[in-house]
Structure formats: structure tokens, C-alpha cells
Motif scaffolding. Structure first.
Motif, PDB file in Angstrom:
ATOM      1  N   GLU A   1       0.844  -1.187   0.000  1.00 30.64           N
ATOM      2  CA  GLU A   1       0.000   0.000   0.000  1.00 30.64           C
ATOM      3  C   GLU A   1       0.883   1.243   0.000  1.00 30.64           C
ATOM      4  O   GLU A   1       2.023   1.233   0.475  1.00 30.64           O
TER       5      GLU A   1
ATOM      6  N   LYS B   1     -10.443   0.032   4.816  1.00 29.37           N
ATOM      7  CA  LYS B   1      -9.165   0.228   5.507  1.00 29.37           C
ATOM      8  C   LYS B   1      -8.409  -1.067   5.741  1.00 29.37           C
ATOM      9  O   LYS B   1      -7.241  -1.037   6.145  1.00 29.37           O
TER      10      LYS B   1
ATOM     11  N   PRO C   1       1.351   5.569   0.746  1.00 29.00           N
ATOM     12  CA  PRO C   1       0.867   6.663   1.593  1.00 29.00           C
ATOM     13  C   PRO C   1       0.056   7.640   0.746  1.00 29.00           C
ATOM     14  O   PRO C   1       0.135   7.611  -0.486  1.00 29.00           O
TER      15      PRO C   1
ATOM     16  N   GLU D   1      -9.178   7.756   0.371  1.00 27.27           N
ATOM     17  CA  GLU D   1      -8.067   7.071   1.032  1.00 27.27           C
ATOM     18  C   GLU D   1      -7.796   5.721   0.380  1.00 27.27           C
ATOM     19  O   GLU D   1      -6.631   5.342   0.181  1.00 27.27           O
TER      20      GLU D   1
ATOM     21  N   TYR E   1      -5.965   6.213  -3.088  1.00 26.44           N
ATOM     22  CA  TYR E   1      -4.552   6.572  -2.951  1.00 26.44           C
ATOM     23  C   TYR E   1      -3.731   5.415  -2.372  1.00 26.44           C
ATOM     24  O   TYR E   1      -2.622   5.145  -2.822  1.00 26.44           O
ATOM     25  N   ARG E   2      -4.291   4.732  -1.393  1.00 25.39           N
ATOM     26  CA  ARG E   2      -3.558   3.647  -0.740  1.00 25.39           C
ATOM     27  C   ARG E   2      -3.337   2.477  -1.690  1.00 25.39           C
ATOM     28  O   ARG E   2      -2.302   1.809  -1.661  1.00 25.39           O
ATOM     29  N   ASN E   3      -4.311   2.233  -2.561  1.00 20.93           N
ATOM     30  CA  ASN E   3      -4.242   1.085  -3.471  1.00 20.93           C
ATOM     31  C   ASN E   3      -4.007   1.509  -4.924  1.00 20.93           C
ATOM     32  O   ASN E   3      -4.424   0.821  -5.859  1.00 20.93           O
TER      33      ASN E   3
END
Length: 343
Positions: A3, A327, A5, A86, A89-91
Motif C-alpha cells: 500500500e 481500511k 501513503p 483514502e 490513494y492507498r491502493n
């Protein structure tokens, strides 16, 4: 793939605001981010993951807009949009392509107040439910002026309304609901949530993956909750009100996983997934429903579709779909996705 940031530009405290995305800056930011994190073009993905984002528009997701989906918490869609950004962006390195549906309406549609009048010429209030009994006893009828504006005869319009509500009832669907004006074509409410638009644009550049948009809901004579087709497909004389989106079904079948998020959990999300699983039962094990990125329609004192939404997700799980949370690392999700995200 690990993942990532959130990139420096991401300010998710602004998810409830509307602003102009600075495309030029995000373009250069995404190129730099791609280089910094060794992101490969999406076309090189050995396993393909689709994000299906349903109606993440201001009209549903931004407080103060026409049909904000607050859920029982009162802040449902706002929180959902933050978590969705979120997740993107994380994935970023795992999601191959984003498919985005957009509810699209105009003033005169069967579920908007101007379409109907009572015996005294008054239009229904928002959230009025129109039943076959209401139409049979002329509690509500089509406004003749609207029929003329849509270039259909009043007798035809009345026959259509009667057949329409009867078809809904026979199919076990919700009664015809008079919704507030929403997702109006050309209006700010129709646009994507700015933070979501920015995240998806950033993904498109960083992964060299064109976002695909699917507009739905423009036919004035039918509701169109599901992106895969209208609630009623034929008028009383067999005239077409819209077709099932078989092209989109085939496109989604080409992915190894389809992650679903958006609004509203009780309506456009639920019925889109329902139609998809009905059209292609084999896709169910590939579906991952982000339960914390979707909320039901709740209007205190008027309607609460929370239980309908939960029941729908339980049906999908029984059919083989996975109900997950955004999450949680994707590599920990159940099913075959563990192999899917390993590149």
C-alpha cells in the motif's frame, strides 16, 4: 504490491467542499509519484482490479446538496467519500481501472414533482410514494402541460403512469418515489465530489489508465437506479424505455476483481449489484463490496432504507460476493483476491 501513503496534495479534510481540480498540477504530481514509487502502467497488470464507483456526485455526497445521503449517522456519504479517496490513494498500484457511474436527470422526469398533479393541480411533495391505488383513484395524474412538453399525448402519459406503477409493484420493487430534484444535468450537483474526482484523475495519470464514465437516468419515463438498466424497460405498448447494459457487464467480467463503492447503498448501489449478479452470476465471487464506502437513504421522519440496504448486502454475500471494509489491506480480503493483488 504494498500500500502507498497519501500523496502530498491530498487534503481529505476538504472532502465536503466543492472546488476546481488543478489538473495541470495533479498531472505533474502524478508523474512524479509514479516514478517515485515505481508504478507500472495498468496495461501491464497481470491481474486486473476494477473500482466501480457508483454515483459519487455532489448531489448525493456533499452536505447541503439536493439529496445528501446521510444514513443514520447523518454524515454517511461524507465519511464514505473520505474513505473512498483514502482507498484509491492507498491502493493506487493495485487498482487497474476505475469505472464511474453518474446519475443524470432533467426537470421533467417521472420521479420529479412537476410530472404529477392532484385534482387541484398541486404537485406532490418530495418523498411522496405513488402506488397503483393512488393512480387508479386519480390521486395523482400526469400534468398535461408536462406531457405536452415531452411531446406525448395526455392519454398515453396516463396509460404509461398506470402501467408503470403496476409494473413496479408486480416486480417487487419500491413504489414510485418522488425525489427532490437531483443530479441535474449541467448543474454542480451532477459533478463528482471534488476530492474523489481529484483522486481518480491522479490514479488515471499515475497508472496510465483512462477512467470510464457511465451516465444513466436521462429517460423521463422511467427510474434508473441501476447502471445496468432502467427499473421498467418497456412502456404499456411495448415501446423501449432503455436496454440492459450488456456491454458494461462484459467489460466487468474481464476483471479479476470488481470493488464496489458509492451511493446510495439502498438504491443505486444495491440495484446495480443486483442486476450485475443476475446478468452474470459467475461474477459474484469477484465482487468486493466496500460496506464503509456506501450509506443508505435515510430522511428522518420520512424514510429509512437502512434495513433494505443491509438485506441486499446479505443477499449478495449469499450469492458469493465479499462484504469488506476499505481500511483493511486488500491482501487480507477473503477469496481469490490474495492472488489477485500479488504482482
Amino acid at each position: 504490491m504494498d500500500e502507498l501513503p497519501p500523496p502530498p496534495h491530498a487534503d481529505l479534510a476538504r472532502v465536503g467542499e466543492v472546488w476546481r481540480v488543478d489538473y495541470e498540477s495533479r498531472f505533474h504530481d502524478a508523474l512524479e509519484w509514479s516514478t517515485q514509487h515505481d508504478l507500472t502502467p495498468a496495461a501491464e497488470d497481470e491481474k486486473r482490479v476494477c473500482l466501480l464507483a457508483v454515483d459519487v456526485q455532489n448531489t448525493f455526497c456533499t452536505p447541503g446538496f439536493e439529496l445528501f445521503v446521510g444514513g443514520r449517522s447523518g454524515t454517511g456519504a461524507l465519511d464514505d467519500s473520505r474513505r473512498l479517496c483514502e482507498f484509491v490513494y492507498r491502493n493506487l498500484a493495485t487498482v487497474t481501472q476505475a469505472f464511474v457511474t453518474m446519475d443524470t436527470h432533467q426537470a421533467f422526469q417521472i420521479f420529479h414533482a412537476p410530472f404529477l398533479v392532484d385534482e387541484e393541480g398541486r404537485h406532490p411533495d418530495p418523498y411522496t410514494l405513488v402506488t397503483p391505488a393512488d393512480v387508479e383513484r386519480a390521486r395523482w395524474r400526469v400534468d398535461p402541460a408536462v406531457a405536452e412538453a415531452l411531446e406525448i399525448s395526455s392519454p398515453h402519459a396516463e396509460g404509461h403512469l398506470r402501467a408503470y406503477v403496476e409494473t413496479l409493484a408486480a416486480g417487487g420493487k419500491f413504489d414510485l418515489t418522488i425525489w427532490p430534484f437531483h443530479a441535474m444535468l449541467g448543474g454542480i450537483g451532477h459533478a463528482l465530489v471534488s476530492a474523489v474526482e481529484e483522486a481518480l484523475f491522479f490514479h488515471a495519470i499515475a497508472r496510465r489508465s483512462q477512467t470510464r464514465f457511465e451516465l444513466k437516468g436521462r429517460n423521463p419515463l422511467t427510474e434508473h437506479y441501476s447502471v445496468f438498466g432502467p427499473e421498467v424497460t418497456e412502456g404499456p405498448h411495448g415501446e423501449s424505455l432503455g436496454e440492459r447494459n450488456a456491454v458494461l457487464v462484459r467489460a466487468l467480467l474481464d476483471f479479476d476483481a470488481v470493488v464496489v463503492a458509492g451511493q446510495a447503498k439502498s438504491h443505486c448501489v444495491a440495484w446495480s449489484v443486483e442486476d450485475l449478479v443476475r446478468a452474470a452470476p459467475e461474477i459474484a465471487p469477484k465482487l468486493y463490496l466496500l460496506e464503509d464506502c456506501s450509506s443508505p437513504v435515510v430522511v428522518p421522519g420520512a424514510v429509512d432504507y437502512s434495513e433494505d440496504a443491509d438485506a441486499a448486502f446479505e443477499r449478495f454475500a449469499s450469492a458469493g460476493a465479499h462484504v469488506v471494509r476499505s481500511k483493511e489491506p486488500m491482501r487480507s480480503w477473503p477469496g481469490s483476491l490474495n492472488a489477485t493483488v500479488a504482482r
